[in-house]
Design an enzyme around this catalytic site. Sequence first.
Site, PDB file in Angstrom:
ATOM      1  N   GLU A 120       0.842  -1.203   0.000  1.00 51.75           N
ATOM      2  CA  GLU A 120       0.000   0.000   0.000  1.00 51.75           C
ATOM      3  C   GLU A 120       0.881   1.259   0.000  1.00 51.75           C
ATOM      4  O   GLU A 120       1.883   1.329   0.701  1.00 51.75           O
ATOM      5  CB  GLU A 120      -0.877  -0.010   1.252  1.00 51.75           C
ATOM      6  CG  GLU A 120      -1.743   1.220   1.433  1.00 51.75           C
ATOM      7  CD  GLU A 120      -2.407   1.261   2.794  1.00 51.75           C
ATOM      8  OE1 GLU A 120      -3.348   2.051   2.952  1.00 51.75           O
ATOM      9  OE2 GLU A 120      -1.972   0.507   3.702  1.00 51.75           O
ATOM     10  N   LYS A 135      -9.491   2.721  -2.647  1.00 56.29           N
ATOM     11  CA  LYS A 135      -9.922   2.137  -1.369  1.00 56.29           C
ATOM     12  C   LYS A 135     -11.319   2.621  -0.998  1.00 56.29           C
ATOM     13  O   LYS A 135     -11.612   3.815  -1.006  1.00 56.29           O
ATOM     14  CB  LYS A 135      -8.918   2.507  -0.269  1.00 56.29           C
ATOM     15  CG  LYS A 135      -9.190   1.818   1.059  1.00 56.29           C
ATOM     16  CD  LYS A 135      -8.094   2.140   2.065  1.00 56.29           C
ATOM     17  CE  LYS A 135      -8.322   1.424   3.381  1.00 56.29           C
ATOM     18  NZ  LYS A 135      -7.280   1.769   4.373  1.00 56.29           N
ATOM     19  N   CYS A 172      -5.263  -2.413   2.901  1.00 60.36           N
ATOM     20  CA  CYS A 172      -5.074  -2.283   4.349  1.00 60.36           C
ATOM     21  C   CYS A 172      -6.175  -3.014   5.113  1.00 60.36           C
ATOM     22  O   CYS A 172      -6.400  -4.190   4.888  1.00 60.36           O
ATOM     23  CB  CYS A 172      -4.996  -0.800   4.723  1.00 60.36           C
ATOM     24  SG  CYS A 172      -4.461  -0.485   6.424  1.00 60.36           S
TER      25      CYS A 172
END
Length: 508
Positions: A260, A322, A372
């Site tokens: 990430e 995301k 994440c």
Amino acid sequence: MTTACILAVIGAWLGFANPVYRLPLLVLLFPAGLAAAAVRAPSLKSALKAGWLIGGLAACGSLYWTALPIHDYGGLAWPLALPVPVLVGMVLGLYTMILAGLTRFGAARLSPWLFGPFYALAWTCLEMARGTLLTGFPWLALAGAFSPWPATIQGAAFIGSYGLSGLLAGLAGWIAVCGPVSRQGLVAVLVAVGLFFLGNSRLDEPIDKDGTIHATIVQGNVDQSRKWDPESQRDTVGKYIALSRQAIKDAPTDLLVWPETTMPFYFQDHGPLSAMLTDFAAASKVPVVFGAPAYERRPEGPVLFNRAYLLMPSGRESYYDKEHLVPFGEYVPFGKYLPFIHKLVEGVGDFRPGHAEKPLGEGNLALGMLICYEAIFPELAQQRVTAGANILVNISNDSWFGDSAAPRQHLDVALLRAVEQGRAIIRGTNSGISAVIDPRGRIMAQGGLFTTLALPCPEVPIVSETTWFHRHFQLLTFAVPGAFLALCLIALFSRNRRDAVSPRGKTL
């Protein structure tokens, strides 16, 4: 009651990943102690207090690491950072407080045979609520404590991690309230043994796969404090390219996975640093997954995204933004009304959630992206597979939490997603723990914490077959609360049973 509370808290601390000593089986003391304390409490008020203390202390001790990024990167002194896990525990303890009250109610009005299913459904609903309300935080799923033992989590392929947590909690609570030598206790033990053997049997079954790929994870272990320094950006890009070139020489590689926000610049601007990546992909002839910040110009101003790219050797790009952001880490909830609250970690600005769920890839490769802590949400992995993903990719950066229990706990939850969806997961992180997980929740390859490495993993299975849990996700989502509500109604219209069994076999 006090003993039950102490055992419950210790069971949570030692059952989940922690920096001292871990024994997953001890986590069953958590639901067992909670049930025992609720039933043995002298009053409803005492039961509620016990439930709040048990849940709060268990969460505070297990999530101690939430203070680390606030101190190390948020700039707050320890006296201000240390109360954070306490506050988190106080909030999460509200769920177990409600559960304790419901447990006392159910034990007093339902037969011993119905109490076990009642407690199992109550625990499942608790985890479902905790994973949904206030943006959701299903981090400490009870089933996650058993992730190091793959045979014990195979039930997640049928009833999901919430359902498996509820089942395990129900068995533990049944034994605690009705006694280990009661008929209900013996049934609970037999069911637990049966689950273990069925899990072992499933591990022996071959995985129905459509093919395999050779994946390599590059874990750069870049210093988080220097990552966004403009003078370090070229060094970061060069480090990942150098590690990747060597990895390709050392082992066959069909896919490179970088963590990430690996690239601390706007790749979409196609500047000199972006050209370094594009030239590398073209020369190596290997697709690269990597994270980078991104933006979109809108009338109200630029909007930022936490983005995962797939860069093909041809130069073609696809990306995923995301969807589920970290409160106070990637955005400030109600920031417009709370301007005095700033993000607790450094970065380039407040992010906005994305909405694209389409897998990244081409040909027979469809990568479902989870950035994440999106890996802790069952519904997000469900959406990726529904959209056609045949491999899940979780890129993350757990550097914020230092050498703590957080990376291990994060990996434990990712293992549950693999079993639930029947998909391999390639998990690339900046500082560890990077790993490749097979569709049965077994670790195929794993790196260490705070090490620089290239982690090759051959024969990562590509799977299109779906699990029972995936196919019946919506049914389970509504059936569990419905069944619990039905048992609550049965209890409500039943007489208060003065002969309800206590953990010591005496009447209440």
